[in-house]
Motif scaffolding. Structure first.
Motif, PDB file in Angstrom:
ATOM      1  N   LYS A  18       0.806  -1.234   0.000  1.00 45.03           N
ATOM      2  CA  LYS A  18       0.000   0.000   0.000  1.00 45.03           C
ATOM      3  C   LYS A  18       0.833   1.275   0.000  1.00 45.03           C
ATOM      4  N   GLY A  19       1.971   1.285   0.654  1.00 45.38           N
ATOM      5  CA  GLY A  19       2.753   2.516   0.789  1.00 45.38           C
ATOM      6  C   GLY A  19       3.820   2.695  -0.259  1.00 45.38           C
TER       7      GLY A  19
ATOM      8  N   THR B  15       5.907   3.873  -3.575  1.00 47.38           N
ATOM      9  CA  THR B  15       6.029   5.063  -4.416  1.00 47.38           C
ATOM     10  C   THR B  15       6.056   4.617  -5.872  1.00 47.38           C
TER      11      THR B  15
ATOM     12  N   GLU C 256       9.243   2.741  -6.684  1.00 48.65           N
ATOM     13  CA  GLU C 256       9.244   1.368  -6.177  1.00 48.65           C
ATOM     14  C   GLU C 256       8.382   0.457  -7.050  1.00 48.65           C
TER      15      GLU C 256
ATOM     16  N   ALA D  44      -3.523   5.086  -2.029  1.00 49.00           N
ATOM     17  CA  ALA D  44      -2.068   4.910  -2.005  1.00 49.00           C
ATOM     18  C   ALA D  44      -1.433   6.229  -1.548  1.00 49.00           C
ATOM     19  N   PRO D  45      -1.149   6.341  -0.261  1.00 50.85           N
ATOM     20  CA  PRO D  45      -0.697   7.629   0.279  1.00 50.85           C
ATOM     21  C   PRO D  45       0.645   8.119  -0.257  1.00 50.85           C
ATOM     22  N   ASN D  46       1.522   7.237  -0.676  1.00 48.63           N
ATOM     23  CA  ASN D  46       2.844   7.648  -1.158  1.00 48.63           C
ATOM     24  C   ASN D  46       2.946   7.677  -2.676  1.00 48.63           C
ATOM     25  N   LEU D  47       1.892   7.309  -3.360  1.00 47.22           N
ATOM     26  CA  LEU D  47       1.937   7.235  -4.816  1.00 47.22           C
ATOM     27  C   LEU D  47       1.644   8.606  -5.415  1.00 47.22           C
ATOM     28  N   SER D  48       2.578   9.095  -6.174  1.00 44.50           N
ATOM     29  CA  SER D  48       2.407  10.356  -6.889  1.00 44.50           C
ATOM     30  C   SER D  48       3.114  10.209  -8.233  1.00 44.50           C
TER      31      SER D  48
ATOM     32  N   ARG E 162       0.333  14.925  -6.879  1.00 44.26           N
ATOM     33  CA  ARG E 162      -0.774  13.987  -6.697  1.00 44.26           C
ATOM     34  C   ARG E 162      -2.035  14.400  -7.440  1.00 44.26           C
TER      35      ARG E 162
END
Length: 137
Positions: A43-44, A46, A49, A75-79, A90
């Protein structure tokens, strides 16, 4: 039947609504499935990654996000990168600083254009005078 070259692999194919050959479409679907599965498991993660783990390019992952196939809401870290400077954002296509700079430049051009109309007509007069002088000889 209309034929074209696939922009991704270069093969000749019958044109379709996706502008890509069927093999590349299948490949993109596999890439999407890989990305979606990795994001479900991690879930976290990027975008870097996800790209490294799946082998899918950052450009293609960004395309999935913009198409709405991959949601960044959960997805809090996906930008994804700004289209101008590449900083990770984002939402939208451009970061705030690029958007502000573009707005300033557009306003500057608009004001220059309005004030430049008078000077442009004077420049045109000089140009035509030079042409008229050449015609006299």
């Amino acid at each position: 039947m209309n034929l074209g070259n696939c922009p991704r692999c270069g093969k000749l194919y019958a044109l379709n609504f996706r502008d890509m050959c069927s093999d590349c479409l299948k490949g993109i679907e596999v890439e999407y499935q890989d990305c979606a599965q990795y994001l479900r498991d991690t879930k976290g993660a990027t975008i870097h990654e996800v790209s490294e783990a799946t082998g899918v390019s950052i450009r293609q992952i960004t395309k999935f996000i913009r198409e709405g196939r991959i949601s960044i809401a959960n997805a809090p870290n996906l930008s994804y990168p700004c289209e101008v400077c590449g900083i990770l954002i984002r939402e939208s296509n451009m970061c705030e600083s690029c958007r502000t700079r573009l707005t300033k430049e557009l306003r500057s051009v608009a004001t220059d254009d309005q004030s430049g109309n008078d000077s442009q007509s004077k420049k045109d007069d000089h140009t035509y005078r030079a042409v008229d002088k050449l015609r006299k000889y």
